[in-house]
Write an enzyme that holds these catalytic residues in place. Structure first.
Site, PDB file in Angstrom:
ATOM      1  N   ASP A  15       0.845  -1.189   0.000  1.00  0.00           N
ATOM      2  CA  ASP A  15       0.000   0.000   0.000  1.00  0.00           C
ATOM      3  C   ASP A  15       0.885   1.244   0.000  1.00  0.00           C
ATOM      4  O   ASP A  15       2.001   1.219   0.516  1.00  0.00           O
ATOM      5  CB  ASP A  15      -0.917  -0.023   1.237  1.00  0.00           C
ATOM      6  CG  ASP A  15      -2.163   0.836   1.043  1.00  0.00           C
ATOM      7  OD1 ASP A  15      -2.350   1.392  -0.062  1.00  0.00           O
ATOM      8  OD2 ASP A  15      -2.943   0.964   2.008  1.00  0.00           O
ATOM      9  N   HIS A  32       2.537   3.086  -9.133  1.00  0.00           N
ATOM     10  CA  HIS A  32       2.235   1.664  -9.358  1.00  0.00           C
ATOM     11  C   HIS A  32       3.385   0.979 -10.090  1.00  0.00           C
ATOM     12  O   HIS A  32       3.734  -0.159  -9.778  1.00  0.00           O
ATOM     13  CB  HIS A  32       0.942   1.509 -10.162  1.00  0.00           C
ATOM     14  CG  HIS A  32      -0.281   1.948  -9.401  1.00  0.00           C
ATOM     15  ND1 HIS A  32      -0.504   1.577  -8.093  1.00  0.00           N
ATOM     16  CD2 HIS A  32      -1.336   2.730  -9.759  1.00  0.00           C
ATOM     17  CE1 HIS A  32      -1.647   2.116  -7.681  1.00  0.00           C
ATOM     18  NE2 HIS A  32      -2.166   2.822  -8.662  1.00  0.00           N
ATOM     19  N   LEU A 126      10.601 -20.960  -3.757  1.00  0.00           N
ATOM     20  CA  LEU A 126       9.512 -20.137  -3.204  1.00  0.00           C
ATOM     21  C   LEU A 126       8.222 -20.298  -4.012  1.00  0.00           C
ATOM     22  O   LEU A 126       8.256 -20.361  -5.247  1.00  0.00           O
ATOM     23  CB  LEU A 126       9.949 -18.663  -3.267  1.00  0.00           C
ATOM     24  CG  LEU A 126       8.895 -17.606  -2.911  1.00  0.00           C
ATOM     25  CD1 LEU A 126       8.742 -17.482  -1.403  1.00  0.00           C
ATOM     26  CD2 LEU A 126       9.255 -16.250  -3.500  1.00  0.00           C
TER      27      LEU A 126
HETATM   28  C1  IPE Z   1      -5.704  -2.917  -0.461  1.00  0.00           C
HETATM   29  O1  IPE Z   1      -5.237  -1.621  -0.642  1.00  0.00           O
HETATM   30  C2  IPE Z   1      -5.729  -3.668  -1.771  1.00  0.00           C
HETATM   31  C3  IPE Z   1      -4.421  -3.958  -2.363  1.00  0.00           C
HETATM   32  C4  IPE Z   1      -3.277  -3.731  -1.787  1.00  0.00           C
HETATM   33  C5  IPE Z   1      -4.440  -4.556  -3.682  1.00  0.00           C
HETATM   34  P1  IPE Z   1      -6.244  -0.389  -0.816  1.00  0.00           P
HETATM   35  O2  IPE Z   1      -5.403   0.826  -0.809  1.00  0.00           O
HETATM   36  O3  IPE Z   1      -7.112  -0.609  -1.997  1.00  0.00           O
HETATM   37  O4  IPE Z   1      -7.136  -0.510   0.490  1.00  0.00           O
HETATM   38  P2  IPE Z   1      -8.037   0.579   1.213  1.00  0.00           P
HETATM   39  O5  IPE Z   1      -9.031   1.059   0.191  1.00  0.00           O
HETATM   40  O6  IPE Z   1      -7.142   1.683   1.643  1.00  0.00           O
HETATM   41  O7  IPE Z   1      -8.653  -0.133   2.367  1.00  0.00           O
HETATM   42  C1  IPE Z   2      -1.498   0.063  -3.472  1.00  0.00           C
HETATM   43  O1  IPE Z   2      -1.279   1.436  -3.528  1.00  0.00           O
HETATM   44  C2  IPE Z   2      -1.743  -0.526  -4.848  1.00  0.00           C
HETATM   45  C3  IPE Z   2      -3.117  -0.976  -5.114  1.00  0.00           C
HETATM   46  C4  IPE Z   2      -4.079  -1.010  -4.232  1.00  0.00           C
HETATM   47  C5  IPE Z   2      -3.419  -1.419  -6.462  1.00  0.00           C
HETATM   48  P1  IPE Z   2      -2.472   2.478  -3.545  1.00  0.00           P
HETATM   49  O2  IPE Z   2      -2.857   2.753  -4.960  1.00  0.00           O
HETATM   50  O3  IPE Z   2      -3.579   2.019  -2.679  1.00  0.00           O
HETATM   51  O4  IPE Z   2      -1.772   3.765  -2.935  1.00  0.00           O
HETATM   52  P2  IPE Z   2      -2.389   4.832  -1.934  1.00  0.00           P
HETATM   53  O5  IPE Z   2      -3.023   4.086  -0.801  1.00  0.00           O
HETATM   54  O6  IPE Z   2      -3.403   5.621  -2.716  1.00  0.00           O
HETATM   55  O7  IPE Z   2      -1.227   5.658  -1.512  1.00  0.00           O
HETATM   56 MG    MG Z   3      -4.080   2.314  -0.756  1.00  0.00          MG
END
Ligand code: IPE
Ligand code: IPE
Ligand code: MG
Length: 236
Positions: A15, A32, A126
């Site tokens: 995240d 990303h 792994l």
């Molecule tokens: C959780 O992250 C999903 C993935 C890492 C793929 P999100 O960023 O989407 O989760 P929320 O919305 O903050 O809970």
């Molecule tokens: C995690 O990073 C990747 C996915 C959920 C696909 P985010 O896209 O949720 O990044 P933030 O939370 O907005 O920083």
């Molecule tokens: Mg996120």
């Protein structure tokens, strides 16, 4: 120094890609892309550390709610990194598995996923599990539906259903439950990840944004895990 206990199964909620990009004045998609490179490095680091299973949350059932542009960019990245992953997996003896409901993806992505699984099936290092279009509640609903169908068809007896049966109907059938869960970027929630499987898992949260995650951070999480006293409901 005390010996490091390497967890057999590490699950990660990556995240913070969007915030990483925002901090640099870049579009979210750059976050990303950087995050994908971190996934590649983490697979190699985990393999070298002797971790047996690594499960990474790549795209949730809820992530379809994001802008069409962001979803589209994530699909493009997925296409690109799936090809690279095949080489990395072959080079590092890694077996790849996907969990989640893949039928919602474009056909070329489904084909890519199947190919990755088939071509790495016999690798003995792994096991790298990617959760895509994955949601724990969706996984449980699909499992319950399948169990109900098997009951109707006489393949399963309602009275014979136990915890092992349920585990065996989930996408993670045959994979041991995670020992350690890591979530980056300071958020402390599960976001619909592995709800059944994480029943006794140790949790580790770090403020580091996913694109900045590296081997030192992984080792830090494992060190913290190593010092914990896991009880599984018993006493010592
Ligand atoms: C959780 O992250 C999903 C993935 C890492 C793929 P999100 O960023 O989407 O989760 P929320 O919305 O903050 O809970
Ligand atoms: C995690 O990073 C990747 C996915 C959920 C696909 P985010 O896209 O949720 O990044 P933030 O939370 O907005 O920083
Ligand atoms: Mg996120």
């Amino acid at each position: 120094m005390e010996e490091l206990k390497i967890p057999a199964h590490v699950a990660i909620i990556l995240d913070g890609n969007g915030r990483w990009a925002k901090k640099r004045g870049l579009p979210r998609n750059m976050g990303h892309a950087e995050g994908c490179r971190t996934v590649e490095r983490t697979v190699e680091d985990a393999a070298r550390l002797g971790i047996r299973y690594l499960t990474v949350y790549g795209f949730s059932t809820e992530n379809w709610k994001r802008d069409a542009e962001e979803v589209g960019a994530l699909m493009q990245l997925f296409r690109y990194y799936m090809k690279r992953l095949l080489n990395i997996a072959k080079k590092n003896n890694v077996r790849v598995k996907m969990i989640g409901e893949r039928s919602r993806f474009a056909q070329d992505i489904i084909d890519g996923i199947n190919r990755l699984e088939e071509e790495t099936r016999d690798n003995t290092g792994l096991t790298f599990i990617i959760a895509v279009n994955y949601g724990s509640r969706d996984e449980i609903v699909r499992a319950v539906r399948k169990m109900a169908n098997d009951c109707v068809q006489g393949k399963l007896e309602a009275e014979a259903i136990g915890e092992e049966t349920v585990s065996g109907y989930l996408d993670t059938a045959g994979i041991p439950d995670p020992d350690l869960l890591i979530r980056t970027s300071g958020e402390q929630r599960l976001s619909n990840y592995l709800l059944w499987q994480l029943a006794y898992t140790e949790f580790y949260f770090t403020d580091v944004l996913w694109p900045d995650f590296n081997k030192e951070e992984l080792v830090k999480a494992i060190e913290k895990y190593s010092r914990r006293d896991r009880r599984f409901g018993g006493v010592k």
